[in-house]
Design a protein around this motif. Structure first.
Motif, PDB file in Angstrom:
ATOM      1  N   THR A 157     -18.628 -49.757  21.550  1.00 18.05           N
ATOM      2  CA  THR A 157     -18.501 -48.353  21.156  1.00 18.05           C
ATOM      3  C   THR A 157     -19.103 -47.387  22.171  1.00 18.05           C
ATOM      4  OG1 THR A 157     -20.541 -48.452  19.839  1.00 18.05           O
ATOM      5  CG2 THR A 157     -18.451 -48.895  18.682  1.00 18.05           C
ATOM      6  N   LEU A 158     -19.892 -47.919  23.122  1.00 18.39           N
ATOM      7  CA  LEU A 158     -20.485 -47.102  24.176  1.00 18.39           C
ATOM      8  C   LEU A 158     -20.225 -47.748  25.529  1.00 18.39           C
ATOM      9  CD1 LEU A 158     -23.987 -46.365  22.560  1.00 18.39           C
ATOM     10  CD2 LEU A 158     -22.002 -44.849  22.607  1.00 18.39           C
ATOM     11  N   ALA A 159     -20.212 -46.914  26.569  1.00 17.97           N
ATOM     12  CA  ALA A 159     -20.002 -47.422  27.927  1.00 17.97           C
ATOM     13  C   ALA A 159     -20.738 -46.526  28.912  1.00 17.97           C
ATOM     14  CB  ALA A 159     -18.507 -47.439  28.260  1.00 17.97           C
ATOM     15  N   ILE A 160     -21.193 -47.117  30.005  1.00 15.08           N
ATOM     16  CA  ILE A 160     -21.786 -46.339  31.081  1.00 15.08           C
ATOM     17  C   ILE A 160     -21.025 -46.664  32.355  1.00 15.08           C
ATOM     18  CG2 ILE A 160     -24.053 -46.238  29.973  1.00 15.08           C
ATOM     19  CD1 ILE A 160     -25.022 -48.382  31.932  1.00 15.08           C
ATOM     20  N   GLU A 161     -21.141 -45.788  33.333  1.00 17.34           N
ATOM     21  CA  GLU A 161     -20.453 -45.981  34.606  1.00 17.34           C
ATOM     22  C   GLU A 161     -21.028 -47.191  35.328  1.00 17.34           C
ATOM     23  OE1 GLU A 161     -17.836 -44.052  35.512  1.00 17.34           O
ATOM     24  OE2 GLU A 161     -18.085 -42.967  33.622  1.00 17.34           O
TER      25      GLU A 161
ATOM     26  N   VAL B 142     -21.076 -40.907  26.534  1.00 14.23           N
ATOM     27  CA  VAL B 142     -21.236 -42.355  26.696  1.00 14.23           C
ATOM     28  C   VAL B 142     -20.310 -43.161  25.772  1.00 14.23           C
ATOM     29  CG1 VAL B 142     -23.592 -42.278  27.593  1.00 14.23           C
ATOM     30  CG2 VAL B 142     -23.234 -42.366  25.121  1.00 14.23           C
ATOM     31  N   ALA B 143     -19.419 -42.452  25.089  1.00 18.19           N
ATOM     32  CA  ALA B 143     -18.494 -43.145  24.184  1.00 18.19           C
ATOM     33  C   ALA B 143     -17.504 -43.993  24.974  1.00 18.19           C
ATOM     34  CB  ALA B 143     -17.742 -42.134  23.318  1.00 18.19           C
ATOM     35  N   ALA B 144     -17.191 -45.153  24.429  1.00 17.96           N
ATOM     36  CA  ALA B 144     -16.236 -46.050  25.075  1.00 17.96           C
ATOM     37  C   ALA B 144     -14.808 -45.583  24.805  1.00 17.96           C
ATOM     38  CB  ALA B 144     -16.425 -47.462  24.577  1.00 17.96           C
TER      39      ALA B 144
ATOM     40  N   LEU C  27     -28.201 -47.943  23.471  1.00 19.43           N
ATOM     41  CA  LEU C  27     -27.142 -48.014  24.482  1.00 19.43           C
ATOM     42  C   LEU C  27     -26.692 -49.461  24.689  1.00 19.43           C
ATOM     43  CD1 LEU C  27     -28.504 -45.444  27.092  1.00 19.43           C
ATOM     44  CD2 LEU C  27     -26.303 -45.290  25.886  1.00 19.43           C
ATOM     45  N   ARG C  28     -27.657 -50.379  24.799  1.00 20.17           N
ATOM     46  CA  ARG C  28     -27.294 -51.800  24.969  1.00 20.17           C
ATOM     47  C   ARG C  28     -26.504 -52.306  23.764  1.00 20.17           C
ATOM     48  NH1 ARG C  28     -32.548 -51.921  27.458  1.00 20.17           N
ATOM     49  NH2 ARG C  28     -33.513 -52.453  25.463  1.00 20.17           N
ATOM     50  N   ASP C  29     -26.917 -51.917  22.554  1.00 24.68           N
ATOM     51  CA  ASP C  29     -26.176 -52.319  21.348  1.00 24.68           C
ATOM     52  C   ASP C  29     -24.752 -51.778  21.371  1.00 24.68           C
ATOM     53  OD1 ASP C  29     -28.485 -53.557  20.469  1.00 24.68           O
ATOM     54  OD2 ASP C  29     -28.893 -52.095  18.857  1.00 24.68           O
ATOM     55  N   GLY C  30     -24.607 -50.513  21.758  1.00 28.30           N
ATOM     56  CA  GLY C  30     -23.277 -49.899  21.803  1.00 28.30           C
ATOM     57  C   GLY C  30     -22.387 -50.500  22.870  1.00 28.30           C
TER      58      GLY C  30
END
Length: 192
Positions: free
Chosen positions: A140-144, A190-192, A132-135
């Motif tokens: 390429t990934l995002a969290i709220e 979790v996709a950006a 998750l941190r890499d994304g």
């Protein structure tokens, strides 16, 4: 017999899968291991030791399955999808064991107490947190904003393992179909 003995642990695991944790008395475990209950007692082996050893076996299975995703080239999103597919594979390999354990026994293996609630044991979620941190770093990934990587990793781990198990056992979906369905939707979440 030692709980560190892989062959003995597999036999104990088979006994638990066949009858469930509650039926896994020391007598039954001893019979599965080919020793007497008194032998287990003299060696200081208790049910809790068997459960802890099974937890360590599961942790090793997860580490082995998720390692390729941690070391592979590609975006965080691509590698997360690979890791989640690996999580489904390990869940598949342990369907009978996980179904045989009651919730308290699963809690003992999978949960850790943390400030603000209970999270999945870091030994299971650390690979997901790293991905998750890499994304997030590669976009390429995002969290709220109100979420933490730890919480999202716990949600993903549980979303995958519980939903996959339910689809396989209750809905009788084929393994590949269940894995693709849950992995695809989890990655999209979790996709950006």
């Amino acid at each position: 017999m030692s709980v560190a003995d892989a062959d003995a642990l597999r036999r104990a695991r088979d006994a638990i899968e066949q009858g469930g944790w509650e039926a896994a008395t020391m007598e039954r475990l001893a019979a599965a291991l080919g020793v007497s209950r008194m032998t287990l007692h003299r060696r200081g082996v208790r049910r809790e030791h068997v459960l802890a050893a099974l937890g360590e076996l599961l942790q090793e299975d997860y580490r082995r399955a998720l390692w390729p995703a941690l070391t592979a080239p590609g975006s965080g999103r691509e590698r997360l999808a690979t890791a989640l597919d690996g999580l489904c594979t390990v869940t598949e390999q342990n369907l009978a064991l996980l179904a045989a354990l009651d919730s308290a026994e699963r809690d003992e293996i999978f949960h850790e107490r943390a400030t603000g609630g209970v999270l999945t044991n870091a030994l299971f979620t650390e690979p997901l947190r790293a991905l998750l941190r890499d994304g997030i770093a590669d976009g390429t990934l995002a969290i709220e904003q109100d979420e933490t990587v730890d919480e999202v990793a716990t949600v993903l781990f549980n979303l995958l393992s519980w939903t996959y198990r339910h689809l396989r056992l209750a809905h009788r979906w084929p393994a590949r179909r269940a894995a693709e369905a849950v992995t695809r939707r989890a990655v999209r979440s979790v996709a950006a």
